[in-house]
Design an enzyme around this catalytic site. Structure first.
Site, PDB file in Angstrom:
ATOM      1  N   ASP A  75       0.841  -1.200   0.000  1.00 19.40           N
ATOM      2  CA  ASP A  75       0.000   0.000   0.000  1.00 19.40           C
ATOM      3  C   ASP A  75       0.877   1.250   0.000  1.00 19.40           C
ATOM      4  O   ASP A  75       1.252   1.765   1.050  1.00 19.40           O
ATOM      5  CB  ASP A  75      -0.941   0.006   1.210  1.00 19.40           C
ATOM      6  N   HIS A 108       0.573   7.930   2.681  1.00 21.51           N
ATOM      7  CA  HIS A 108       1.328   7.238   3.737  1.00 21.51           C
ATOM      8  C   HIS A 108       2.831   7.470   3.625  1.00 21.51           C
ATOM      9  O   HIS A 108       3.600   7.024   4.479  1.00 21.51           O
ATOM     10  CB  HIS A 108       1.056   5.735   3.683  1.00 21.51           C
ATOM     11  N   ILE A 157      -0.032   9.758   7.192  1.00 22.21           N
ATOM     12  CA  ILE A 157      -0.878   9.028   8.137  1.00 22.21           C
ATOM     13  C   ILE A 157      -0.593   7.528   7.990  1.00 22.21           C
ATOM     14  O   ILE A 157      -0.143   7.071   6.927  1.00 22.21           O
ATOM     15  CB  ILE A 157      -2.384   9.292   7.900  1.00 22.21           C
ATOM     16  N   GLY A 159      -4.760   2.455   7.537  1.00 22.14           N
ATOM     17  CA  GLY A 159      -5.826   1.969   8.430  1.00 22.14           C
ATOM     18  C   GLY A 159      -5.697   0.478   8.699  1.00 22.14           C
ATOM     19  O   GLY A 159      -5.981   0.012   9.800  1.00 22.14           O
TER      20      GLY A 159
END
Lengths: 149, 132
Positions: free
Chosen positions: B32, B37, B52, B55
């Site tokens: 990902d 990110h 961030i 998730g």
């Protein structure tokens, strides 16, 4: 507004071979040092045929899906809002899992800065005999870009 | 695995720190590479202070909390979660779990998580594990 015609659009199954090294790297990335992910003997003593993958390991699987193609839009940004997993059994080192992806739903949801485009994407993993291994469902807030895919 | 008895209302806690390279590690392991990110500028454009955490990494920790409680990650059967707020580098996340239902073969736990400012990261995540 995302195109409702995207609902049901799917990618063909893609083979994912579950390697011990990938399991180790994934567990390390979470910082989870449970020996069941690293140590074959420990996994067998726990009643499993071999090393077990962390439950969220399907996050690392590939499918032939290109979200821009499936949704039919260029994508400026994606935010992950919700996630679900259902497992028929644990995933093991050596598994050969065929993953396919489909658009389960697209809709609008009111947000702080106006309406948000939501896409619900479902992945399904099956073994070589066609038995279901897992289903994953992610809900994404999609900001489409002006360019076409 | 040694068998143990569970009761509705049993609680458990798990704490994880998101060090500043965690999103990069997780990107490498999961694939990902969403720039939110990796690239602080993209994070700022999206309204955050910088990058961030994925998730799914936060979720991995919530599932780890339940796995530690039931004693075996191979028993996890179902997960449902809604992300309230992203985890940021340097955040300390506290996961609090509670057994909400028990059947002869299935345990259901609810997990919530907050950061060090007391802000919710996950609320009412549901994780089910095979038991017995």
């Amino acid at each position: 507004m995302l195109d409702k015609n995207a609902i049901g659009r799917a990618s063909p199954p893609t083979l994912n071979e579950v390697e011990k090294g990938s399991i180790r790297r994934f567990a390390e990335a979470i910082g989870d040092y449970n020996p069941i992910y690293y140590d074959e003997e420990y996994a067998r003593a726990s009643g499993y045929p071999t090393i077990v993958a962390p439950p969220t390991f399907p996050a690392s699987f590939h499918s032939a899906a290109d979200l821009r193609e499936l949704l039919g839009v260029g994508i400026k940004s994606l935010l992950h809002a919700e996630q679900g997993f259902d497992y028929e059994r644990p995933i093991f080192a050596g598994d050969r899992i065929f993953v396919s992806t489909r658009v389960a739903d697209v809709f609008e949801r009111p947000g702080i800065a106006g309406k948000m485009d939501i896409a619900v994407i479902e992945d399904e993993g099956r073994d070589e005999e066609g038995n279901l291994v897992f289903r994953a469902r992610r809900t994404l807030v999609v900001r489409a870009s002006k360019e076409t895919p | 695995m040694p068998s143990r008895t569970f009761q509705v209302g049993d609680t458990f806690t798990h704490v994880r720190v998101c060090d500043r390279y965690r999103p990069a590690y997780y990107a490498g392991a999961s694939g990902d590479f969403n720039p939110i990110h990796i690239d602080p500028e993209v994070g700022r454009l999206a309204g955050f202070n910088g990058i961030i955490l994925q998730g799914l990494c936060t979720l991995g920790w919530a599932v780890e909390a339940v796995s530690l409680f039931v004693g075996d990650p191979g028993r996890i059967r179902r997960v449902r979660v809604r992300f309230s707020r992203p985890v940021l580098p340097e955040d300390t996340v506290t996961f609090k779990g509670r057994v909400t239902a028990l059947a002869s073969d299935r345990l259901t736990a609810e997990v919530s998580a907050t950061n060090q400012r007391g802000e919710p990261v996950l609320k009412g995540a549901v994780v089910e594990a095979a038991i017995g």
